[in-house]
Design a protein around this motif. Sequence first.
Motif, short mmCIF file in Angstrom:
data_model
loop_
_atom_site.label_atom_id
_atom_site.label_comp_id
_atom_site.label_asym_id
_atom_site.label_seq_id
_atom_site.Cartn_x
_atom_site.Cartn_y
_atom_site.Cartn_z
N GLU A 45 7.44 -3.54 -10.32
CA GLU A 45 8.21 -2.69 -11.21
C GLU A 45 8.96 -1.60 -10.46
OE1 GLU A 45 5.14 -1.54 -13.94
OE2 GLU A 45 5.35 -3.39 -15.12
N ALA A 46 8.45 -1.21 -9.30
CA ALA A 46 9.09 -0.19 -8.48
C ALA A 46 10.14 -0.79 -7.53
CB ALA A 46 8.04 0.58 -7.68
N GLY A 47 10.34 -2.10 -7.64
CA GLY A 47 11.40 -2.76 -6.88
C GLY A 47 11.02 -3.25 -5.49
N PHE A 48 9.74 -3.32 -5.19
CA PHE A 48 9.30 -3.81 -3.88
C PHE A 48 9.22 -5.33 -3.86
CE2 PHE A 48 7.58 0.49 -3.68
CZ PHE A 48 7.78 0.83 -2.36
N HIS A 49 9.66 -5.94 -2.75
CA HIS A 49 9.32 -7.33 -2.46
C HIS A 49 7.85 -7.31 -2.04
CE1 HIS A 49 13.13 -9.47 -2.57
NE2 HIS A 49 13.71 -8.46 -1.93
N ILE A 50 7.10 -8.31 -2.46
CA ILE A 50 5.69 -8.42 -2.09
C ILE A 50 5.52 -9.66 -1.23
CG2 ILE A 50 3.30 -8.57 -2.88
CD1 ILE A 50 4.80 -5.96 -3.69
N PHE A 51 5.04 -9.44 -0.01
CA PHE A 51 4.79 -10.53 0.91
C PHE A 51 3.31 -10.57 1.26
CE2 PHE A 51 9.12 -9.01 2.08
CZ PHE A 51 9.82 -10.12 1.64
N VAL A 52 2.74 -11.76 1.26
CA VAL A 52 1.37 -11.94 1.74
C VAL A 52 1.49 -12.51 3.15
CG1 VAL A 52 -0.83 -13.13 1.39
CG2 VAL A 52 0.47 -12.29 -0.58
N TYR A 126 5.79 -0.90 3.62
CA TYR A 126 4.40 -0.63 3.92
C TYR A 126 3.66 -1.93 4.19
CZ TYR A 126 5.71 3.67 1.50
OH TYR A 126 6.35 4.82 1.11
N LEU A 127 2.57 -1.82 4.94
CA LEU A 127 1.65 -2.94 5.12
C LEU A 127 0.28 -2.46 4.67
CD1 LEU A 127 1.16 -5.48 7.85
CD2 LEU A 127 -0.72 -3.90 7.45
N VAL A 128 -0.44 -3.31 3.95
CA VAL A 128 -1.81 -2.99 3.53
C VAL A 128 -2.73 -4.08 4.06
CG1 VAL A 128 -3.36 -2.50 1.61
CG2 VAL A 128 -0.94 -1.89 1.42
N GLY A 129 -3.69 -3.67 4.88
CA GLY A 129 -4.65 -4.61 5.46
C GLY A 129 -6.06 -4.05 5.40
N ASP A 130 -7.01 -4.89 5.81
CA ASP A 130 -8.41 -4.45 5.80
C ASP A 130 -9.08 -4.55 7.16
OD1 ASP A 130 -8.45 -7.30 5.73
OD2 ASP A 130 -10.48 -7.25 4.91
N ARG A 131 -8.28 -4.96 8.18
CA ARG A 131 -8.85 -5.11 9.52
C ARG A 131 -7.87 -4.59 10.57
NH1 ARG A 131 -9.28 -10.44 10.77
NH2 ARG A 131 -10.65 -9.90 12.47
N VAL A 166 -1.74 1.58 -3.56
CA VAL A 166 -0.49 1.45 -4.32
C VAL A 166 -0.13 2.78 -4.98
CG1 VAL A 166 0.56 0.36 -6.35
CG2 VAL A 166 -0.55 -1.04 -4.58
N GLU A 167 -1.10 3.48 -5.54
CA GLU A 167 -0.82 4.78 -6.14
C GLU A 167 -0.22 5.72 -5.09
OE1 GLU A 167 -0.77 5.48 -9.36
OE2 GLU A 167 -1.44 3.42 -9.69
N TRP A 168 -0.78 5.68 -3.88
CA TRP A 168 -0.25 6.52 -2.82
C TRP A 168 1.16 6.08 -2.40
CZ3 TRP A 168 1.57 5.87 2.09
CH2 TRP A 168 1.80 7.05 2.81
N ILE A 169 1.38 4.77 -2.28
CA ILE A 169 2.71 4.25 -1.93
C ILE A 169 3.75 4.74 -2.93
CG2 ILE A 169 4.12 2.14 -1.87
CD1 ILE A 169 1.62 0.72 -0.62
N GLU A 173 6.78 7.14 -1.80
CA GLU A 173 8.17 6.68 -1.94
C GLU A 173 9.05 7.77 -2.55
OE1 GLU A 173 10.60 2.93 -3.77
OE2 GLU A 173 8.91 3.72 -4.90
N LYS A 174 8.48 8.58 -3.40
CA LYS A 174 9.25 9.66 -4.05
C LYS A 174 9.55 10.82 -3.10
CE LYS A 174 7.02 8.78 -8.49
NZ LYS A 174 6.07 9.33 -9.47
#
Length: 175
Positions: A45-52, A126-131, A166-169, A173-174
Amino acid sequence: MNKAVFLDRDGVINEVKSNRVKFVNRKEDLYFLEGVAEAIKKLNEAGFHIFVVTNQGGVGLGYMTEETLEDIHQHMARELAKEGANITEIMACTHSPHENCYCRKPGSQMLLDLIDDYDVDIMKSYLVGDREPDIEAGNAVGIKSLMVVNTHPEAYKCFKNLSEAVEWILEDEKA
């Protein structure tokens, strides 16, 4: 130019090494983490492309086939889409961990290919990872790399899950 969020799969989108599943080697082993669909939908909804972008060495090691991995990814994308959460593209490195290829994270070739293919502005992405390899790959291309579940000194920020990230992103962004 486009903005994007690059998500690791196992540990960010779905359970791995949990009470229910050790590794996701078939679609029946895919269990979404709480809040994932809603978080991805907010990014959409915020206009981001989402890539896995995911390392899937189980293919190279013989634990599953390329076709099985594709089936898992199609299932994941379909189930998320039912909740209004859309993935732009899923890219996986299927080499075994010992092949030292350029696409396997911490290598950044998957990210570079998507950045080029979709005209992604890394300063708005942004990138979001766990390792650690996720963070290293994102940092190598200059993307704000966020860690979930774990902590890492080289992560731009750390969060307990994708929803928090995501809340932080959306706030960042703002700024």
